[in-house]
Design an enzyme around this catalytic site. Sequence first.
Site, mmCIF file in Angstrom:
data_model
loop_
_atom_site.group_PDB
_atom_site.id
_atom_site.type_symbol
_atom_site.label_atom_id
_atom_site.label_comp_id
_atom_site.label_asym_id
_atom_site.label_seq_id
_atom_site.Cartn_x
_atom_site.Cartn_y
_atom_site.Cartn_z
ATOM 1 N N TYR A 1 0.814 -1.214 0.000
ATOM 2 C CA TYR A 1 0.000 0.000 0.000
ATOM 3 C C TYR A 1 0.851 1.268 0.000
ATOM 4 O O TYR A 1 0.661 2.162 -0.827
ATOM 5 C CB TYR A 1 -0.955 0.002 1.191
ATOM 6 C CG TYR A 1 -1.974 1.111 1.095
ATOM 7 C CD1 TYR A 1 -3.057 1.007 0.230
ATOM 8 C CD2 TYR A 1 -1.839 2.273 1.840
ATOM 9 C CE1 TYR A 1 -3.982 2.032 0.116
ATOM 10 C CE2 TYR A 1 -2.757 3.299 1.733
ATOM 11 C CZ TYR A 1 -3.827 3.173 0.874
ATOM 12 O OH TYR A 1 -4.731 4.194 0.751
ATOM 13 N N SER A 2 1.808 1.356 0.916
ATOM 14 C CA SER A 2 2.668 2.545 0.959
ATOM 15 C C SER A 2 3.480 2.677 -0.322
ATOM 16 O O SER A 2 3.681 3.781 -0.836
ATOM 17 C CB SER A 2 3.609 2.476 2.168
ATOM 18 O OG SER A 2 2.883 2.593 3.372
#
Length: 339
Positions: free
Chosen positions: A187-188
Amino acid sequence: MSPQNLSFSDSLHIAILASIFSLIIYWLIRDRYRVRNLSGKHVFITGCDTGLGNSLAKWLDRRGFCVIAACATEKGGQELQSCSSPSLKTVNLNLADSNSIARAVGFVTEETAGKGLFGLVCNAEGTAPVAPTDWLRIEDFHSVLDVNLLGLIEITLKLLSLLKKAEGRVVNLINAKGLMAFVGGGYSLSKWGMEAFSDTLRIEMQHFGVKVSILEHGFFKAGIVNSDIIEKYLFRLWNGLTPEIRDSYGEKYFVEYIKAQRSSVRRLCDHDISSVIKCMEHALIAKYPRTRYRAGWDAKFFWLFLSYAPTCLSDMLLRMMFPAPADSRRSVPGVLINV
């Protein structure tokens, strides 16, 4: 003191202060200019089943835009159409599938009927799995990156000709994890990638009158944060670990990690998404949209502070938020705090 008695340095200081004040006034006035004749302009929004995309689609529909809302499910599209005007159109879109993207682009091309696309709002919030990195497989990274990064890039590339024709604008919604990476998973990575893609796109497309904005928002209840989904994936990953990796972390770590995730979700999430909607509104209808918007107290202060803080300080704060594994070689035990 008379003007004749002012030294050169005093005059220089006054001139600098006056210039700064004039620039601030100029920016405030310029920021209030709006695009005229918005009615009938087409805006394409991804991720409209629920959350931020759904709320923005309804708001723009009420403002008179011709909204094309992309939903991942037929049910999401039907529910959105049931509470919107007939001018709002929905299309099914799976950002991990190039064929689905091509069909959605064809639909948008037909709907715009040669007018071009005034706005593209990229909103994709597939988060799970979020877990320590050595719990994950490469497939876990692909499942997020294929949607949140590569899928959004692909659909943006295929819509650029329509955006250039209308001299439109692109608004990319990026979670605060684009400011600070603090948990494992794709996600990051996807949000950092979208930051870089948006910056290069903005520089290149300004020659064609296309404006690109980034909206860095915090955690919202209507957004991606769902502790039940996160915990479901954590249990699946934990149960699939090898005995060696599981023993290196320990059962206590797993329990405390779940508690830390739950606590951060509870304390950081905001119920009011109006600040995000206002920023998206400005990015779409302002004559001079800003390069970056920040919405949510955590995006403006907590994550922004951590991203600029010395690494030793941000690492220390993050260590205090999460537990230490059983085999940790850290000299000082972690102290869990609530965010």
